[in-house]
Design an enzyme around this catalytic site. Structure first.
Site, PDB file in Angstrom:
ATOM      1  N   ASP A 167       0.836  -1.202   0.000  1.00 56.92           N
ATOM      2  CA  ASP A 167       0.000   0.000   0.000  1.00 56.92           C
ATOM      3  C   ASP A 167       0.875   1.259   0.000  1.00 56.92           C
ATOM      4  O   ASP A 167       1.915   1.283  -0.657  1.00 56.92           O
ATOM      5  CB  ASP A 167      -0.920  -0.036   1.227  1.00 56.92           C
ATOM      6  CG  ASP A 167      -2.261   0.625   0.998  1.00 56.92           C
ATOM      7  OD1 ASP A 167      -2.281   1.859   0.855  1.00 56.92           O
ATOM      8  OD2 ASP A 167      -3.279  -0.075   0.970  1.00 56.92           O
ATOM      9  N   HIS A 198      -3.617   6.093   3.540  1.00 55.64           N
ATOM     10  CA  HIS A 198      -4.394   4.931   3.119  1.00 55.64           C
ATOM     11  C   HIS A 198      -3.873   3.636   3.740  1.00 55.64           C
ATOM     12  O   HIS A 198      -4.635   2.838   4.296  1.00 55.64           O
ATOM     13  CB  HIS A 198      -4.357   4.851   1.591  1.00 55.64           C
ATOM     14  CG  HIS A 198      -5.258   3.828   0.994  1.00 55.64           C
ATOM     15  ND1 HIS A 198      -4.861   2.534   0.738  1.00 55.64           N
ATOM     16  CD2 HIS A 198      -6.545   3.907   0.574  1.00 55.64           C
ATOM     17  CE1 HIS A 198      -5.859   1.864   0.192  1.00 55.64           C
ATOM     18  NE2 HIS A 198      -6.897   2.674   0.081  1.00 55.64           N
ATOM     19  N   SER A 358     -11.266  -0.760  -0.490  1.00 56.83           N
ATOM     20  CA  SER A 358      -9.995  -0.726   0.240  1.00 56.83           C
ATOM     21  C   SER A 358     -10.205  -0.981   1.716  1.00 56.83           C
ATOM     22  O   SER A 358      -9.323  -1.499   2.394  1.00 56.83           O
ATOM     23  CB  SER A 358      -9.322   0.647   0.096  1.00 56.83           C
ATOM     24  OG  SER A 358      -8.541   0.718  -1.048  1.00 56.83           O
TER      25      SER A 358
END
Length: 412
Positions: A167, A198, A358
């Site tokens: 990520d 994120h 996600s």
């Protein structure tokens, strides 16, 4: 934010075949990187033949540079080399049209595809429990009906299992990780930090002490996306290779054994045969891989790695057990997991609320780690176990899509 991708319904199409090598193109909406390509070898090519091929490539490039010195800006040539489990051998780099033509005529080459931009995908009887959970997803995965506020789980909590988060990185110093998060590999820049947020949010759902499903899991950051949440397909594959090597004991050996490792990829792009083959190599190595289905409200078969059958592809559900309106769907989806308004960690301390597949995928990655900690068999077969345990809960899941919502088997 959520599933960082701009995946659109694109199917790679063969442009030409020269001596068996396919030259693929991405559809018109793919954000291709000029003159960057991924070259994938045939499956029966040995390591010795692969080495001979890359030697030929270097010699050919050097010869051409000498002939045209000063006439134009030289191409960089091969920049990454991949070997995943002896199954997937490939390389990527910058090549002009003439070099691509020569490469495509080489007998050992299976196919060539353009490199493109990839983005994160954001828009028991001995149970313990966590009351007044900070994120509804925790309660939902441990109870058969919606509306709960308690997370029921076995105190083993994924101890002894390692989760690789491919990520934007992880804020390993965040207090909710309790020292269980570490940096593995940075393939983007010189900053071992999550400047996007994120990856930290994803990791928090996998294994945060307060916000995670597997509260005892070890977490490893594999940074393949930058501060904007984007990266290249070739860079993502390099991160996949590193994580697989490490999980199998070939790197730092963090996981000690592939069967004690899980991976999460809350990212994606247009369908890529190279990415799918790399994902399959990870699964074939006995590693459980959870991936986000994508956030375009379309069939996930058009996105990678979501379209790879051997991975566990996750769609996003809402608090009332509906399909999130952004979530991709289709026959490649294995399960649904909470993905709307999920509270998890943010870099520097504190929390953030995000939506996307996600956010759904790390629920499944965390559940995978939790189940391995309970003694379940790891690897790709774990996705079948998760599907068997899941509840038939999702209303209007989408055409040709499962209605299964993950459940940790608490008995509640």
């Amino acid at each position: 934010m959520g599933f960082i991708t701009k995946a659109i319904p694109i199917v790679l199409a063969a442009l030409s075949t020269v001596n068996g090598a396919r030259i693929l193109e991405a559809g018109p909406h793919a954000e291709t990187i000029p003159n960057k390509y991924i070259v994938v070898m045939k499956k029966d090519v040995s390591e010795e033949s692969f080495s001979a091929h890359t030697t030929w490539l270097s010699q050919t490039l050097n010869s051409r540079l000498m002939r045209r010195a000063g006439s134009s800006k030289p191409m960089a040539g091969m920049q990454n080399k991949y070997s995943l489990g002896g199954i997937f051998r490939a390389y990527s780099g910058e090549f002009d049209d003439a070099m691509i033509k020569d490469i495509s005529s080489h007998d050992d080459v299976d196919f060539i595809e353009p490199d493109f931009v990839v983005r994160a995908t954001t828009n028991g009887t001995n149970l313990t429990h966590q009351d007044n959970v900070p994120s509804w997803g925790l309660a939902r995965v441990s109870t058969r009906k919606p509306g709960g506020t308690t997370y029921y789980y076995d105190p083993s909590a994924g101890k002894g299992v390692t989760a690789y988060v491919i990520d934007t990185g992880i804020d390993t110093k965040h207090e909710d990780f309790g020292g269980r998060a570490k940096w593995g590999k940075n393939l983007v820049d010189q900053m071992d930090e999550d400047c996007n947020g994120h990856g930290t949010h994803v990791a928090g759902t996998v294994g945060g002490t307060k916000y995670g499903l597997a509260k005892g899991v070890s977490l490893v950051a594999v940074k393949v996306l930058d501060c904007e949440g984007s990266g290249s397909n070739s860079g993502v594959i390099k991160g996949m290779e590193w994580a697989m090597m490490d999980a199998s004991g070939g790197g730092n050996g963090t996981a000690k054994a592939a069967g004690k490792a899980v991976m999460n990829m809350s990212l994606g792009g247009p369908r890529s045969e190279a990415t799918n083959q790399a994902a399959k190599a990870i699964s074939d190595a006995g590693i459980f891989l959870a991936v986000a289905a994508g956030n375009e409200n379309m069939d996930a078969q058009h996105s990678s790695p979501a379209s790879e059958p051997s991975v566990c592809t996750v769609a996003a559900s809402t608090k009332d057990d509906g399909k999130a309106n952004f979530s991709n769907f289709g026959s490649v989806v294995d399960v649904y997991a909470p993905g709307k308004d999920i509270v998890s960690l943010k870099p520097g301390g504190g929390t953030d609320t995000l939506s996307g597949t996600s956010m759904a995928s790390p629920h499944v990655c965390g559940l995978g780690a939790y189940l391995i900690g309970l003694g379940k068999q790891g690897g790709p077969g774990l996705c079948d176990t998760i599907k068997q345990m899941a509840t038939d809960a999702i209303q209007s899941p989408g055409e040709d899509t499962t209605s299964k919502l993950i459940y940790n088997g608490s008995g509640k």
